[in-house]
Enzyme design. Structure first.
Site, PDB file in Angstrom:
ATOM      1  N   THR A  70       0.829  -1.208   0.000  1.00 37.97           N
ATOM      2  CA  THR A  70       0.000   0.000   0.000  1.00 37.97           C
ATOM      3  C   THR A  70       0.863   1.257   0.000  1.00 37.97           C
ATOM      4  O   THR A  70       0.620   2.194  -0.774  1.00 37.97           O
ATOM      5  CB  THR A  70      -0.950  -0.007   1.207  1.00 37.97           C
ATOM      6  N   ASN A 143      -4.747 -10.981  -7.558  1.00 35.97           N
ATOM      7  CA  ASN A 143      -4.745 -11.573  -6.225  1.00 35.97           C
ATOM      8  C   ASN A 143      -5.932 -12.489  -5.982  1.00 35.97           C
ATOM      9  O   ASN A 143      -5.852 -13.412  -5.167  1.00 35.97           O
ATOM     10  CB  ASN A 143      -4.725 -10.465  -5.164  1.00 35.97           C
ATOM     11  N   GLN A 171       1.743 -10.572  -5.815  1.00 29.44           N
ATOM     12  CA  GLN A 171       1.361 -11.984  -5.879  1.00 29.44           C
ATOM     13  C   GLN A 171       2.299 -12.796  -6.756  1.00 29.44           C
ATOM     14  O   GLN A 171       2.381 -14.022  -6.615  1.00 29.44           O
ATOM     15  CB  GLN A 171      -0.075 -12.124  -6.380  1.00 29.44           C
ATOM     16  N   SER A 191       5.822  -7.293  -1.675  1.00 31.46           N
ATOM     17  CA  SER A 191       5.459  -7.309  -0.260  1.00 31.46           C
ATOM     18  C   SER A 191       5.972  -8.588   0.384  1.00 31.46           C
ATOM     19  O   SER A 191       5.842  -9.681  -0.176  1.00 31.46           O
ATOM     20  CB  SER A 191       3.935  -7.215  -0.113  1.00 31.46           C
ATOM     21  N   HIS A 193       5.097 -10.356   3.190  1.00 35.38           N
ATOM     22  CA  HIS A 193       4.298 -11.408   3.818  1.00 35.38           C
ATOM     23  C   HIS A 193       3.604 -12.329   2.830  1.00 35.38           C
ATOM     24  O   HIS A 193       2.999 -13.319   3.227  1.00 35.38           O
ATOM     25  CB  HIS A 193       3.282 -10.806   4.798  1.00 35.38           C
ATOM     26  N   THR A 231      12.631   5.794  10.672  1.00 31.67           N
ATOM     27  CA  THR A 231      13.602   4.782  11.098  1.00 31.67           C
ATOM     28  C   THR A 231      13.256   3.433  10.490  1.00 31.67           C
ATOM     29  O   THR A 231      12.121   2.971  10.578  1.00 31.67           O
ATOM     30  CB  THR A 231      13.617   4.672  12.629  1.00 31.67           C
ATOM     31  N   CYS A 319     -12.839  -7.958   0.659  1.00 38.70           N
ATOM     32  CA  CYS A 319     -11.908  -6.852   0.493  1.00 38.70           C
ATOM     33  C   CYS A 319     -10.933  -6.841   1.661  1.00 38.70           C
ATOM     34  O   CYS A 319     -10.987  -7.667   2.565  1.00 38.70           O
ATOM     35  CB  CYS A 319     -12.646  -5.519   0.381  1.00 38.70           C
TER      36      CYS A 319
END
Length: 374
Positions: A70, A143, A171, A191, A193, A231, A319
């Protein structure tokens, strides 16, 4: 049997290597500090950056760590780039909400999808007529459906029009080749994760300086060479680096195995329910993803019933907030609402195995029978 987790497109299970790297980095210092503790933290970040840069064939300074997809989308989907002034934003009809809503343009113009869920290149050609310096945002793979998009062909059209292509490779990473060479894109973002790394970290990767944003989205202390203030999350970046290394080493074999498992599950679903609809079945799809519907059985009810039985899958119309909403990609594909409301998604990941696939078919049959009786 333990719970069956088939929702890796939402979040994949943390890989042991990523967990170990994160634990080892938790005591690291502030990477902006010049003392030994700070230099150790900086080394962890730069090691991870080097892994990504090498894999994507760019200089390390063209990799910018973010908090995830995002933030990356909001960062890169801006009209003012270092070497371009983009006047029009075009997006694929099935883009993730982080792209559809996460940009700095006044409005985005969606490009149509065909019935298989792939970008309609003829519609893209029509939209590029008389457009000055377009920016196209197109995911490498959807996705929900797993359908692989024609990014290379779309990029060629956009480049002929003097534009820039940003590719959401979230993805695709670790599942198909999503390099700059393979996609033809100018900017990619990923991303952690989704590949078995920690949540809350990702990266924007640029093919060259000219396609970097003219101004940082997050301004502050000048971290990430002034491209992203704040940071750095050293432990999360170390975890991303470890997960990415493992994916580079094992991803191809992993996808062959998961592709066979996906095909087995799809065959079992069709045998159980001949009326089942598989979305994007005629298009190239990610090896780990199966999106389908059992007409007459609402997705939210079936997902809840499977959860009680120890199986985690998702609704194709869910969503990011977890609330059930109409699926934009299925609507763009022309799927009738009564079918879309029944959409489910199975997405496999590195821990999944064949016994889980066999067990799923049995559990689905039991749940389906019970729901039909009611």
């Amino acid at each position: 049997m333990a719970r069956i987790y088939f929702d890796h497109n939402a979040t994949s299970t943390l890989r042991p290597a990523a967990r170990a790297a994160m634990i080892a980095a938790l005591d690291a210092g502030n990477a902006s500090s010049v003392h030994a503790e700070g230099r150790a933290a900086r080394a962890l970040i730069e090691t991870a950056r080097a892994h990504l840069a090498r894999a994507f064939g760019v200089k390390p300074e063209l990799v910018v760590f973010t908090s995830g997809a995002t933030e990356s989308a909001n960062m890169v989907l801006q009209p003012a780039l270092a070497g371009y002034a983009c006047e029009t934003l075009l997006i694929g009809g099935g883009e993730h909400p982080c792209v559809a809503a996460g940009h700095g343009f006044g409005a985005a113009s969606p490009v149509a999808l065909d019935a298989d869920g792939r970008l309609d290149l003829n519609d893209l050609r029509a939209r590029l007529v008389d457009v000055v310096t377009p920016l196209l945002a197109l995911q490498a793979a959807n996705n929900e459906t797993g359908v692989i998009q024609p990014v290379t062909e779309a990029a060629a059209l956009v480049h002929d029009a003097g534009g820039v292509v940003v590719c959401d490779a979230v993805q695709a990473l670790g599942r198909i080749d999503c390099s700059f060479e393979a996609t033809g894109a100018d900017v990619l973002f990923v991303s952690s994760h989704k590949i078995g790394g920690p949540k809350g970290v990702g990266a924007a990767i640029f093919s060259r300086r000219a396609v970097m944003p003219a101004q940082a989205l997050l301004r502050g202390g000048g971290q990430e060479r002034g491209k992203r203030g704040g940071t750095e999350n050293v432990a999360a970046i170390a975890g991303l680096g470890a997960a990415f290394q493992e994916v580079c080493a094992t991803g191809a074999d992993e996808m062959v195995r998961l592709g066979a498992l996906r095909d087995r599950i799809e065959a079992d679903v069709r045998a159980l329910a001949p009326e089942a609809v598989a979305f994007g079945a005629n298009a190239p799809r990610l090896p780990n993803t199966l999106a389908f519907a059992l007409p007459g059985l609402p997705a939210e009810t079936l997902v809840a019933a499977l959860d009680v039985e120890g199986v985690a899958i998702s609704s194709g119309s869910a969503c990011s907030s977890g609330k059930v909403a109409p699926s934009a990609v299925l609507a763009a594909m022309g799927i009738p609402p009564e079918i879309s409301r029944c959409a489910l998604r199975i997405s496999l990941g590195w821990p999944n195995n064949e016994p889980e696939g066999v067990a799923f078919a049995t559990i689905l049959a039991r749940v389906r029978h019970r729901m039909q009786r009611r």
